[in-house]
Design an enzyme around this catalytic site. Structure first.
Site, short mmCIF file in Angstrom:
data_model
loop_
_atom_site.label_atom_id
_atom_site.label_comp_id
_atom_site.label_asym_id
_atom_site.label_seq_id
_atom_site.Cartn_x
_atom_site.Cartn_y
_atom_site.Cartn_z
N ASN A 99 35.99 37.68 37.27
CA ASN A 99 36.99 36.66 36.97
C ASN A 99 36.91 35.58 38.04
O ASN A 99 36.53 35.84 39.18
CB ASN A 99 38.41 37.26 36.99
CG ASN A 99 39.48 36.22 36.66
OD1 ASN A 99 39.33 35.44 35.72
ND2 ASN A 99 40.55 36.20 37.45
N HIS B 168 39.26 32.82 39.99
CA HIS B 168 40.67 32.56 40.26
C HIS B 168 40.78 31.36 41.20
O HIS B 168 40.05 31.31 42.21
CB HIS B 168 41.31 33.80 40.90
CG HIS B 168 42.76 33.66 41.21
ND1 HIS B 168 43.72 33.70 40.23
CD2 HIS B 168 43.40 33.45 42.38
CE1 HIS B 168 44.91 33.53 40.81
NE2 HIS B 168 44.75 33.37 42.11
N SER C 18 37.93 31.68 44.01
CA SER C 18 37.26 32.97 44.30
C SER C 18 36.76 33.59 42.99
O SER C 18 37.43 33.51 41.97
CB SER C 18 38.27 33.96 44.92
OG SER C 18 38.91 33.40 46.05
N ASP D 146 44.13 40.16 40.08
CA ASP D 146 43.53 39.23 41.06
C ASP D 146 43.29 39.91 42.42
O ASP D 146 43.38 39.27 43.47
CB ASP D 146 44.44 38.01 41.26
CG ASP D 146 44.62 37.23 39.97
OD1 ASP D 146 45.68 36.59 39.83
OD2 ASP D 146 43.72 37.28 39.11
C1 GRF Z 1 40.54 27.15 35.96
O1 GRF Z 1 41.29 26.56 37.00
C2 GRF Z 1 40.24 28.59 36.33
O2 GRF Z 1 40.20 28.79 37.73
C3 GRF Z 1 41.39 29.33 35.77
O3 GRF Z 1 41.61 28.68 34.51
C4 GRF Z 1 41.41 27.26 34.69
C5 GRF Z 1 40.79 26.64 33.45
O4 GRF Z 1 39.50 27.15 33.32
N1 GRF Z 1 41.10 30.73 35.63
P1 GRF Z 1 38.50 26.65 32.12
O5 GRF Z 1 38.37 25.14 32.24
O6 GRF Z 1 39.15 27.02 30.79
O7 GRF Z 1 37.23 27.37 32.40
#
Ligand code: GRF
Length: 197
Positions: free
Chosen positions: A108, A110, A137, A146
């Site tokens: 994942n 985060h 991370s 997380d």
């Molecule tokens: C990102 O900030 C990611 O860190 C979090 O979800 C947000 C959107 O991610 N987990 P994405 O553009 O859908 O990949």
């Protein structure tokens, strides 16, 4: 043997795109499925445009029945038999039994420097705390939200007039570099820490 990667998304899927774009050539893995809990997730069309199989399991009809929702997710995943699962902007909390089914092979990303700021609103919390830096991370997914082993981190300085929006705008591009770098190593069996700044 090329590793098969399923990517779970809930929204625009910018991290999914970054991962899929990197899985070419001598990369030890290939994307085999992009799966969302929202049939309208913008990332599904992006995946289809990249020629990647997609599926959606709308979590809403399942209400609070997490295990029924996850059984439907698992059915979709087991159809393609992934070796690795990447959560990428996936906004549903997974139960320990689902995580156990893919233990040791679920990652994942985060948007904080874990172990700081697990959960939501990470950038606002870092700014509020007066931290000097923030970042993102990549970690292995375990039953504790997380909290799994960190496999990669990228850092940015927090500026004096920073807002959560301006910080997110600088962290997201780092996510798009960090996650592919970690997956490339992870797929080749290398769990050494990736650091970017
Ligand atoms: C990102 O900030 C990611 O860190 C979090 O979800 C947000 C959107 O991610 N987990 P994405 O553009 O859908 O990949």
């Amino acid at each position: 043997m090329t590793k098969r990667v399923a990517i779970l998304i809930s929204g625009g899927g910018s991290n999914m795109v970054a991962l899929a774009e990197d899985m070419v050539g001598d990369h030890p893995a290939r994307p085999v499925l992009v799966l969302s809990n929202d049939p309208k997730a913008g990332g599904l069309q992006k995946a289809r445009d990249m020629g990647i199989a997609t599926a959606a399991v709308d979590h809403r009809p399942f209400g609070d029945d997490r295990s029924a929702f996850e059984a439907a997710l698992k059915e979709e995943l087991d159809r393609t038999g992934p070796d690795i699962i990447c959560l990428a902007g996936f906004m549903r909390i997974l139960t320990p039994s689902f995580i156990a089914a893919y233990a040791g092979r679920t990652l994942n990303i985060h948007p904080s420097l874990l172990p700081k700021y697990k959960g939501l609103n990470t950038h606002a919390r870092a700014i509020e705390a007066g931290d000097a830096e923030a970042g993102c991370s990549v970690h292995e997914v375990t039953a504790d939200l997380d909290a799994g082993p960190v496999l990669g981190q990228a850092r940015v300085a927090i500026r004096p007039d920073e807002t959560p929006e301006t910080l997110a705008a600088r962290v997201l591009p780092l996510e798009h570099r960090l996650y592919p770098a970690v997956l490339r190593r992870f797929a080749s069996g290398d769990r050494s820490l990736v650091t970017l700044s």
